[in-house]
Scaffold this active site. Structure first.
Site, PDB file in Angstrom:
ATOM      1  N   ARG A 143       0.865  -1.167   0.000  1.00 26.57           N
ATOM      2  CA  ARG A 143       0.000   0.000   0.000  1.00 26.57           C
ATOM      3  C   ARG A 143       0.904   1.220   0.000  1.00 26.57           C
ATOM      4  O   ARG A 143       1.913   1.255   0.699  1.00 26.57           O
ATOM      5  CB  ARG A 143      -0.868   0.022   1.243  1.00 26.57           C
ATOM      6  CG  ARG A 143      -1.861  -1.128   1.258  1.00 26.57           C
ATOM      7  CD  ARG A 143      -2.502  -1.244   2.623  1.00 26.57           C
ATOM      8  NE  ARG A 143      -3.383  -2.413   2.660  1.00 26.57           N
ATOM      9  CZ  ARG A 143      -4.020  -2.829   3.738  1.00 26.57           C
ATOM     10  NH1 ARG A 143      -3.874  -2.175   4.878  1.00 26.57           N
ATOM     11  NH2 ARG A 143      -4.796  -3.889   3.694  1.00 26.57           N
TER      12      ARG A 143
ATOM     13  N   ASP B  56       1.082   5.543   0.403  1.00 23.27           N
ATOM     14  CA  ASP B  56       0.383   6.714   0.949  1.00 23.27           C
ATOM     15  C   ASP B  56      -0.003   7.695  -0.144  1.00 23.27           C
ATOM     16  O   ASP B  56       0.514   7.638  -1.263  1.00 23.27           O
ATOM     17  CB  ASP B  56       1.304   7.457   1.918  1.00 23.27           C
ATOM     18  CG  ASP B  56       1.481   6.713   3.218  1.00 23.27           C
ATOM     19  OD1 ASP B  56       0.521   6.046   3.648  1.00 23.27           O
ATOM     20  OD2 ASP B  56       2.577   6.794   3.790  1.00 23.27           O
TER      21      ASP B  56
ATOM     22  N   TYR C  53      12.110   0.418  -2.674  1.00 27.05           N
ATOM     23  CA  TYR C  53      11.664   1.804  -2.833  1.00 27.05           C
ATOM     24  C   TYR C  53      12.862   2.671  -3.208  1.00 27.05           C
ATOM     25  O   TYR C  53      14.011   2.343  -2.894  1.00 27.05           O
ATOM     26  CB  TYR C  53      11.098   2.345  -1.517  1.00 27.05           C
ATOM     27  CG  TYR C  53       9.719   1.866  -1.162  1.00 27.05           C
ATOM     28  CD1 TYR C  53       8.594   2.571  -1.572  1.00 27.05           C
ATOM     29  CD2 TYR C  53       9.536   0.715  -0.400  1.00 27.05           C
ATOM     30  CE1 TYR C  53       7.322   2.143  -1.234  1.00 27.05           C
ATOM     31  CE2 TYR C  53       8.257   0.280  -0.054  1.00 27.05           C
ATOM     32  CZ  TYR C  53       7.158   0.996  -0.472  1.00 27.05           C
ATOM     33  OH  TYR C  53       5.894   0.580  -0.139  1.00 27.05           O
TER      34      TYR C  53
ATOM     35  N   ARG D 124       9.883   6.772   4.527  1.00 26.41           N
ATOM     36  CA  ARG D 124       9.853   8.234   4.681  1.00 26.41           C
ATOM     37  C   ARG D 124      10.465   8.665   6.007  1.00 26.41           C
ATOM     38  O   ARG D 124      11.142   9.703   6.089  1.00 26.41           O
ATOM     39  CB  ARG D 124       8.417   8.739   4.573  1.00 26.41           C
ATOM     40  CG  ARG D 124       7.886   8.676   3.147  1.00 26.41           C
ATOM     41  CD  ARG D 124       6.386   8.914   3.093  1.00 26.41           C
ATOM     42  NE  ARG D 124       6.035  10.176   3.714  1.00 26.41           N
ATOM     43  CZ  ARG D 124       4.782  10.555   3.987  1.00 26.41           C
ATOM     44  NH1 ARG D 124       3.772   9.753   3.678  1.00 26.41           N
ATOM     45  NH2 ARG D 124       4.542  11.712   4.547  1.00 26.41           N
TER      46      ARG D 124
END
Lengths: 247, 247
Positions: free
Chosen positions: B50, B52, B111, B198
């Site tokens: 998932r 954001d 990522y 993040r």
């Protein structure tokens, strides 16, 4: 009066092009308006090259004259503050000699044209690259590109609106490289005719698709006839990369 | 019933995130709506991870089940046609075994976080990178990143809304590299906690700015306390790059 040289990055999507226009927003106007907001002076901003609507700048060079005392650092910062929310950024601002001219002192210009060669549509690169769905043969494109190197009459690859005195130009570099589904075309010359890069890229794409032979590219150039232009590539993929100056 | 695996690229800017939400558009809903338009079937699309609001996908993997007979090629093409004008593209569509699951079969996720380290604001990359105006020491960031490699309790770097059963995760790769004014952080693990990338990047930026020492990063990890989080980097620069599966 102090002359400042600017290095400008801009997203061409919302603009009618670099040059000030009556009928829509331009990068030049955005910078001139920001300059007025900072200095209270109406001054013309001169660029190394004019770009069409939808064409982007990675490091366009430009200059402007300011009477009010201000440091280069302060001017660059203040212009960026006033340029918001336009997608135009002053990457560098420096004092230059009064006879330095972004356009006339420039001895070399480099463009990059970005193609994404895949069936799927673009997402975050929409308007920032040319999506070509059919497979392109980048090696054939590069071979055809080499026929354009050197001094030629580039009338075939010249817009009807081109204001250049002569269609004779000397092309130094036209390299086509592939990395995965990305094809980049790098073009370097002292100067280019209006639409020259997009017209060359459009015809290179025809070669890449197999619709033109490599020899067709040479024939199109030799014809020096705009009617022989095969395809003008869209502005989306075109970036003004840098301008060269003596020293 | 046939199960299809999708490889999806999306621009996260207009979406509330991958997952279907009551209060705004999501990537999942865009694909499910397109699937309904193509097949007349309401089917759930399951993703490897998932993301954001504002986070992007370069090659998210997902799967869905279709009853109507259709080839993978036709399904991929039809989904792309129906997804317009959403910035979501099906890069690949293939038939997989009925027990292949985009999330549960996945054995690794990668990522990338993109920072543009310059004073000038972003233009065409607005929303696609994190602009940091003060100089960042990428070598110090990389050194601090290495303290996070291995299995740890990542509570410090975990969102309060994280639904993971355990804060224990094993981080395989966290590399920080600079090229010009661009800094890229690559993170690879079997799986990540909510906000983990993040949060790690935000703290690495503090190290890069000199506001945290390298040892501060180790201390923050060891504290296993969300109150010790220094900074959560904005979603703009985060891209889900790929998901790994057996074979």
């Amino acid at each position: 009066m102090t002359r400042f040289a600017l290095t400008v990055e801009f997203d061409g999507r919302p603009f009618m092009g670099w040059q000030r226009q009556d009928h829509g927003p331009s990068v030049q106007q955005a910078i001139e308006d920001a300059t007025f907001a900072v200095t209270g002076e109406r001054t013309a901003v001169h660029a190394a090259g004019r770009t069409d609507a939808g064409v982007h700048g990675a490091a366009m060079r430009a200059h402007l004259d300011i009477t009010k005392p201000i440091t280069a650092f302060r001017l660059g910062e203040a212009l960026n503050a006033r340029l918001r929310p336009n997608p135009v950024a002053i990457l560098a601002c420096e004092e230059v000699a009064d006879d330095w001219h972004a356009r006339f002192t420039c001895t070399g210009r480099a463009y990059e044209y970005r193609i994404v060669n895949r069936r799927a549509p673009l997402t975050w690169e929409k308007g920032l690259a040319w999506q070509v769905a059919q497979p392109l043969d980048a090696a054939a494109m590069h071979a055809a590109a080499q026929l354009l190197i050197g001094q030629h009459d580039f009338t075939t690859f010249r817009s009807a609106h081109c204001q250049s005195a002569s269609p004779l130009k000397s092309l130094d570099v036209l390299n086509v490289t592939r990395s995965g589904d990305r094809i980049e075309v790098v073009a370097e010359a002292r100067s280019f005719l209006h639409h020259q890069v997009r017209s060359m890229v459009g015809c290179l794409a025809l070669v890449g698709l197999g619709r033109w032979s490599i020899a067709d590219m040479g024939d199109a150039l030799a014809a020096a006839d705009r009617a022989r232009l095969g395809l003008n590539a869209p502005p989306d993929g075109l970036f003004f990369m840098h301008a060269r100056y003596p020293d």
